[in-house]
Design a protein around this motif. Sequence first.
Motif, PDB file in Angstrom:
ATOM      1  N   ASP A 107       0.836  -1.190   0.000  1.00 50.43           N
ATOM      2  CA  ASP A 107       0.000   0.000   0.000  1.00 50.43           C
ATOM      3  C   ASP A 107       0.880   1.251   0.000  1.00 50.43           C
ATOM      4  N   LYS A 108       0.538   2.211  -0.837  1.00 55.46           N
ATOM      5  CA  LYS A 108       1.356   3.411  -0.970  1.00 55.46           C
ATOM      6  C   LYS A 108       1.277   4.311   0.267  1.00 55.46           C
ATOM      7  N   THR A 109       0.153   4.268   1.010  1.00 57.16           N
ATOM      8  CA  THR A 109       0.038   5.080   2.224  1.00 57.16           C
ATOM      9  C   THR A 109       1.026   4.615   3.286  1.00 57.16           C
ATOM     10  N   VAL A 110       1.154   3.312   3.440  1.00 58.04           N
ATOM     11  CA  VAL A 110       2.115   2.761   4.404  1.00 58.04           C
ATOM     12  C   VAL A 110       3.535   3.112   3.983  1.00 58.04           C
ATOM     13  N   ARG A 111       3.818   2.976   2.687  1.00 55.43           N
ATOM     14  CA  ARG A 111       5.168   3.299   2.205  1.00 55.43           C
ATOM     15  C   ARG A 111       5.496   4.767   2.441  1.00 55.43           C
ATOM     16  N   LYS A 112       4.543   5.638   2.156  1.00 61.04           N
ATOM     17  CA  LYS A 112       4.788   7.070   2.307  1.00 61.04           C
ATOM     18  C   LYS A 112       4.964   7.452   3.770  1.00 61.04           C
ATOM     19  N   ASN A 113       4.114   6.922   4.642  1.00 61.71           N
ATOM     20  CA  ASN A 113       4.258   7.212   6.082  1.00 61.71           C
ATOM     21  C   ASN A 113       5.600   6.715   6.612  1.00 61.71           C
ATOM     22  N   THR A 114       5.997   5.513   6.194  1.00 59.75           N
ATOM     23  CA  THR A 114       7.278   4.965   6.644  1.00 59.75           C
ATOM     24  C   THR A 114       8.440   5.813   6.159  1.00 59.75           C
ATOM     25  N   ILE A 129      22.051   4.819   8.692  1.00 58.27           N
ATOM     26  CA  ILE A 129      21.542   4.589   7.341  1.00 58.27           C
ATOM     27  C   ILE A 129      22.410   3.627   6.549  1.00 58.27           C
ATOM     28  N   LYS A 130      23.379   2.972   7.179  1.00 59.45           N
ATOM     29  CA  LYS A 130      24.351   2.172   6.431  1.00 59.45           C
ATOM     30  C   LYS A 130      23.688   1.095   5.574  1.00 59.45           C
ATOM     31  N   GLY A 131      22.968   0.156   6.195  1.00 57.39           N
ATOM     32  CA  GLY A 131      22.337  -0.911   5.428  1.00 57.39           C
ATOM     33  C   GLY A 131      21.080  -0.488   4.708  1.00 57.39           C
ATOM     34  N   PRO A 132      20.185   0.250   5.382  1.00 54.35           N
ATOM     35  CA  PRO A 132      18.900   0.598   4.767  1.00 54.35           C
ATOM     36  C   PRO A 132      18.983   1.583   3.613  1.00 54.35           C
ATOM     37  N   MET A 133      20.141   2.134   3.320  1.00 57.08           N
ATOM     38  CA  MET A 133      20.231   3.064   2.196  1.00 57.08           C
ATOM     39  C   MET A 133      19.838   2.376   0.889  1.00 57.08           C
ATOM     40  N   THR A 134      20.079   1.081   0.810  1.00 62.42           N
ATOM     41  CA  THR A 134      19.686   0.326  -0.379  1.00 62.42           C
ATOM     42  C   THR A 134      18.174   0.337  -0.554  1.00 62.42           C
ATOM     43  N   GLU A 135      17.445   0.116   0.545  1.00 69.53           N
ATOM     44  CA  GLU A 135      15.986   0.097   0.464  1.00 69.53           C
ATOM     45  C   GLU A 135      15.432   1.479   0.114  1.00 69.53           C
ATOM     46  N   ILE A 136      16.066   2.516   0.667  1.00 67.43           N
ATOM     47  CA  ILE A 136      15.589   3.876   0.374  1.00 67.43           C
ATOM     48  C   ILE A 136      15.862   4.234  -1.081  1.00 67.43           C
ATOM     49  N   SER A 137      17.046   3.876  -1.587  1.00 68.82           N
ATOM     50  CA  SER A 137      17.395   4.224  -2.969  1.00 68.82           C
ATOM     51  C   SER A 137      16.482   3.537  -3.972  1.00 68.82           C
ATOM     52  N   LYS A 138      15.970   2.356  -3.644  1.00 65.11           N
ATOM     53  CA  LYS A 138      15.054   1.659  -4.549  1.00 65.11           C
ATOM     54  C   LYS A 138      13.722   2.382  -4.689  1.00 65.11           C
ATOM     55  N   CYS A 139      13.392   3.251  -3.714  1.00 62.42           N
ATOM     56  CA  CYS A 139      12.149   4.030  -3.795  1.00 62.42           C
ATOM     57  C   CYS A 139      12.205   5.097  -4.877  1.00 62.42           C
ATOM     58  N   ILE A 147       6.338   9.653  -3.585  1.00 65.48           N
ATOM     59  CA  ILE A 147       7.400   8.942  -2.860  1.00 65.48           C
ATOM     60  C   ILE A 147       8.747   9.152  -3.546  1.00 65.48           C
ATOM     61  N   CYS A 148       8.762   9.148  -4.873  1.00 61.46           N
ATOM     62  CA  CYS A 148      10.011   9.398  -5.614  1.00 61.46           C
ATOM     63  C   CYS A 148      10.566  10.790  -5.304  1.00 61.46           C
ATOM     64  N   GLU A 149       9.691  11.769  -5.225  1.00 64.58           N
ATOM     65  CA  GLU A 149      10.138  13.126  -4.919  1.00 64.58           C
ATOM     66  C   GLU A 149      10.674  13.228  -3.493  1.00 64.58           C
ATOM     67  N   LEU A 154      15.386  13.665   0.256  1.00 65.92           N
ATOM     68  CA  LEU A 154      16.209  13.070   1.314  1.00 65.92           C
ATOM     69  C   LEU A 154      17.684  13.031   0.918  1.00 65.92           C
ATOM     70  N   PHE A 155      17.975  12.575  -0.305  1.00 66.57           N
ATOM     71  CA  PHE A 155      19.373  12.484  -0.729  1.00 66.57           C
ATOM     72  C   PHE A 155      19.998  13.864  -0.935  1.00 66.57           C
ATOM     73  N   HIS A 156      19.234  14.815  -1.382  1.00 73.34           N
ATOM     74  CA  HIS A 156      19.767  16.181  -1.506  1.00 73.34           C
ATOM     75  C   HIS A 156      20.125  16.747  -0.134  1.00 73.34           C
TER      76      HIS A 156
END
Length: 368
Positions: A107-114, A129-139, A147-149, A154-156
């Motif tokens: 669900d996109k609402t759960v993804r966005k809230n997280t 953020i060492k390990g989870p950076m992979t999961e964030i970058s896939k977004c 969510i892409c924006e 975040l990266f900026h």
Amino acid sequence: VEKGLLSRGSMFRALLAPLVDVCSAPGRFNATPRVVSCGVLCLCKFMCVSADFCDSHLQLLFSLLEHSSQVLVRASVSVALGDLAFRFPNLIEPWSPRLFARLEDEDKTVRKNTLMVLMHLILNDMVKIKGPMTEISKCLYDKDPAICELVQVLFHELSHKGKNPIYNLLPDTLSRLSKEVSTGSLKREQFRGILSFLLGFIVKDKHAEALVEKLCHRFKTSRSEDQQRDLAYCLSQINYSEKALKKLVEMYPYYKERLCDSSVMAHMESIQKKARKFAKPEMKQLIESFSAKLSMKEGELETGPGSAQENGSQDQKTSSVKPKAKAKAKPRPQRRTTRRRAAAKKKKEEWDVSDTESSAEELSEDSS
């Protein structure tokens, strides 16, 4: 105060048991999603009060986050975990991988809230953020444009932090994403798009130089052709300064055997073209050296200067040639001083001879 609010004599203590029952078994009480969501938020408020109560009910909270069929419940838990992470960061940290996993919720609402909760925690240095950076970058390739924006924002923001987290985490992110590509959970086009986006934040010359060296070293350990092509693609996305290009030329022995692959060669040639386009006068010699190495054929790589074949052929040539006879040494010319000494010695000998002859004549006359 923390212990008094939830002590046995407190009025709040009587609410804990039915509250936990509603959250753990909502079907038994015919609770609607709205009721369960309110119960979860109330439970999280009590967990923010006491560390002991929070620690004992974290398993229940994350079970609801992962296994609840109600979107509203999962979305409420993801928001409540942000407050708990701010209140008790040491208790939430071991559970953070399960929170990051909700970035792939259906669900996109759960993804966005997280994602919004994690942005708050990461930018305030509450979560590593060492390990989870992979999961964030896939977004970056999420179906929801919002969510892409958020991920780009975040990266900026991370790129402006003083410890250069993006540069420090790039090698680990590259390895993790490459494994997901090999398993088929991530498309190669998405992999290259993510790396291209992240490499755009490498602007310092020393970071680019160090990254070139790390990527070139991986050519020796890469096992598949796809990994080698991905490494060459990453090299082509770096902004090259004079030092970075010099390091790429120095690391030529690490990737020269891979140049027989057309894709790797194409990426290397794109580096050359990009460098020529924005080259400064002092970089022209480096570019010519790099292009000369790329233009070398495979046979020239094997029989180049210093290779084993060339050394062997030279040994054969030297062994077939017969050794020449040593020429006799010519007598060295005498110096003037030695000549004068020899002439004086000769005259002295002549005088001695004449003296002996005259003395012999005198003796013969006396005898007669």
